[in-house]
Design an enzyme around this catalytic site. Structure first.
Site, PDB file in Angstrom:
ATOM      1  N   GLU A 164       3.193  -6.604   9.215  1.00  0.00           N
ATOM      2  CA  GLU A 164       2.517  -6.997   7.977  1.00  0.00           C
ATOM      3  C   GLU A 164       3.480  -7.069   6.797  1.00  0.00           C
ATOM      4  OE1 GLU A 164      -0.374  -3.959   7.772  1.00  0.00           O
ATOM      5  OE2 GLU A 164      -1.767  -4.913   9.172  1.00  0.00           O
ATOM      6  N   CYS A 170       0.812  -1.219   0.000  1.00  0.00           N
ATOM      7  CA  CYS A 170       0.000   0.000   0.000  1.00  0.00           C
ATOM      8  C   CYS A 170       0.843   1.266   0.000  1.00  0.00           C
ATOM      9  CB  CYS A 170      -0.940   0.013   1.202  1.00  0.00           C
ATOM     10  SG  CYS A 170      -0.081   0.205   2.779  1.00  0.00           S
ATOM     11  N   ASN A 171       2.130   1.170   0.336  1.00  0.00           N
ATOM     12  CA  ASN A 171       2.934   2.399   0.340  1.00  0.00           C
ATOM     13  C   ASN A 171       4.320   2.234  -0.277  1.00  0.00           C
ATOM     14  OD1 ASN A 171       4.270   0.985   2.348  1.00  0.00           O
ATOM     15  ND2 ASN A 171       3.357   2.167   4.004  1.00  0.00           N
ATOM     16  N   ARG A 172       4.482   1.188  -1.097  1.00  0.00           N
ATOM     17  CA  ARG A 172       5.764   1.032  -1.794  1.00  0.00           C
ATOM     18  C   ARG A 172       5.594   0.170  -3.046  1.00  0.00           C
ATOM     19  NH1 ARG A 172       9.725   0.343   1.117  1.00  0.00           N
ATOM     20  NH2 ARG A 172       8.709   0.687   3.122  1.00  0.00           N
ATOM     21  N   ALA A 214      -5.170  -9.229   1.438  1.00  0.00           N
ATOM     22  CA  ALA A 214      -4.441  -9.427   2.694  1.00  0.00           C
ATOM     23  C   ALA A 214      -4.764  -8.335   3.713  1.00  0.00           C
ATOM     24  CB  ALA A 214      -2.939  -9.469   2.415  1.00  0.00           C
ATOM     25  N   GLY A 228     -13.011  -4.796   0.084  1.00  0.00           N
ATOM     26  CA  GLY A 228     -11.866  -5.577  -0.369  1.00  0.00           C
ATOM     27  C   GLY A 228     -11.802  -6.943   0.288  1.00  0.00           C
ATOM     28  N   ALA A 236      -7.467  -6.524   3.888  1.00  0.00           N
ATOM     29  CA  ALA A 236      -8.842  -6.717   4.349  1.00  0.00           C
ATOM     30  C   ALA A 236      -8.891  -7.815   5.406  1.00  0.00           C
ATOM     31  CB  ALA A 236      -9.748  -7.062   3.180  1.00  0.00           C
TER      32      ALA A 236
END
Length: 456
Positions: free
Chosen positions: A117, A48-50, A195, A192, A197
């Site tokens: 995570e 989500c951020n990379r 993973a 969603g 979710a």
């Protein structure tokens, strides 16, 4: 062999650009291995951020060509120009690429320092690459040891000991916005079935949420809730769920976006709403912020609110990562001599066999011939011991080029195989690679004589 990583993350560029780069990311690794590039293996890590691509190039001279090939494929998949992609991606090579992946896997480069995570995402990136056949042996080892290092950081330090994650910090922010109501009284809709979710569902249940629904634009909600609980929503039931929801959590990043106008049109009787958008491509309209009674929590909000872990835990975690990266690099340098050592042994083996054939031709399979052959093989093994050990020592010092040059000068050996990818882990475990399978300590010819029943 050289590791090359192309990195775009929350710490360097905006998340919108990361999302654009991630578009079509699943096919980049396969596309770059089409036989026309110097890339011999590739693994894509998209979260989500990379967005990061790790690949293997044969030599330092191939790094720029490998980088250009990956950039070209990302450009085709994302629709961005090659200049835009090149500008957005930072390039790391060799030890820097190794250290970066180990830090990422351990949660040291996350928006929430120490989050667990990301370790699972690193494992899944490798599994996906293996399933698609894009992960070379060295990349498999790199990602496996990165995962092992992440586990070590988790067990040996207090970093992440509170179980913090992007999801947990976001839920803490949501709770702070409505402190008078507990989670057990809230109605939550999750968007969603991936993973994130799944992690969200688990955390919501831990916090006591009972009224929990799941929507998936792809129609996978029924299967998702079958193993996790909750109520599956479809396009017909979604509107009613939105009207009565207290919290929305977006984890899908799909094509269906909930617009501010959709929420404004609902009869919510001034009921407050918290929308948590964890999707890179946004499940919720940014205009949610302009709606009365609606609070929007984004990934940027999470990053700003993430707590700073204790300095001592961070120092210990970084020490573990640095040690693991140094040990991996030392092992890789030693492995770089394998091809040259094998080339030397093959050369020596061919010379030895030629001499053994002369002995057999002159003396046949006699006891004397067997003794001569055994003596030759034992002598050759002893002669090769020092060059083999020295080759590994030079490789550990990063001087394998000197070793290869010496072999070419002294013996005319050009170990071209040294620039080829190392065998995969499944095909040849590290212990086997450390000792190339050439044995000069026995006499095959003598055994052949006895097996055939000739005079000996």
């Amino acid at each position: 062999m050289v590791f090359v990583s192309l990195v775009a993350s929350h710490s360097d560029i905006d998340l919108e650009t990361v999302a654009l780069l991630s578009a079509g990311s699943s096919g980049v690794a396969s596309a770059v291995l089409d036989g026309t590039t110097p890339v011999s293996g590739a693994v894509v890590l998209a979260t989500c951020n990379r967005y990061e691509v790790y690949c293997e190039a044969p030599r330092e001279d191939d790094v720029e060509a490998a980088r250009s090939a990956v950039i070209a494929q990302i450009s085709r998949a994302s629709g961005l120009t090659e200049h835009q992609v090149s500008t957005a991606l930072a390039t790391k090579t060799g030890a820097d690429a190794v250290d970066h992946l180990f830090s990422v896997g351990a949660g040291l480069d996350s928006a929430v320092i120490g989050e667990r995570e990301i370790a699972g995402q690193v494992r899944r990136a490798l599994i996906e690459a293996q399933q698609k056949g894009t992960a070379s042996g060295p990349l498999v080892r790199l990602f496996q040891i990165a995962s092992r290092t992440a586990k070590e950081v988790g067990t040996r330090t207090a970093l992440g000991g509170r179980g913090l994650s992007i999801v947990s910090v976001a839920l803490d922010l949501a709770a702070d916005l409505s402190p008078d109501a507990g989670w057990a009284d809230k109605s939550v809709v999750v968007f969603g079935t991936g993973a994130y979710a799944g992690a969200t569902m688990a955390l919501l249940k831990e916090r006591g949420v009972v009224d929990l629904s799941v929507y998936s634009a792809s129609g996978r909600a029924e299967a998702f809730v079958a193993t996790r609980g909750g109520t599956a929503l479809d396009d017909e039931t979604l509107t009613a769920a939105l009207a009565s929801a207290d919290v929305l959590v977006g984890c899908s990043g799909g094509d269906r976006r909930i617009l501010a106008a959709d929420i404004a049109a609902l009869d919510r009787a001034e009921r407050p709403l918290v929308a948590i958008d964890l999707a890179l491509t946004h499940d919720f309209d940014p205009a949610f912020e302009d709606l009365d009674g609606v609070d929007l929590i984004t990934l940027e909000s999470v990053r700003m609110a993430a707590p700073t872990e204790q300095a001592e835990a961070l120092r210990e975690a970084r020490r573990i990562v640095r040690t693991a990266a140094d040990e991996f690099e030392a092992e890789q340098r030693e492995r770089s001599a394998d091809a040259a050592i094998v080339a030397l042994r093959k050369h020596t083996q061919s010379v030895l066999e030629a001499e053994v054939e002369k002995v057999r031709a002159q003396h046949g399979c006699t006891a004397a011939a067997e003794e001569v052959e055994f003596a030759l093989r034992r002598m050759m093994r002893q002669l090769l011991h020092v060059p083999t050990v020295r080759g590994r020592e030079l490789a550990a010092e990063g001087r394998v080029d000197e070793y290869e040059a010496a072999l070419e000068t002294l013996y005319g050996i050009s170990p071209a195989a040294a620039g080829q990818p190392a065998p995969s882990v499944k095909a040849a475990p590290p212990a086997a690679l450390a000792h190339p399978p050439v044995d000069f300590g026995q006499a095959p010819g003598a055994g052949q004589c006895r097996a055939t029943g000739t005079n000996g």
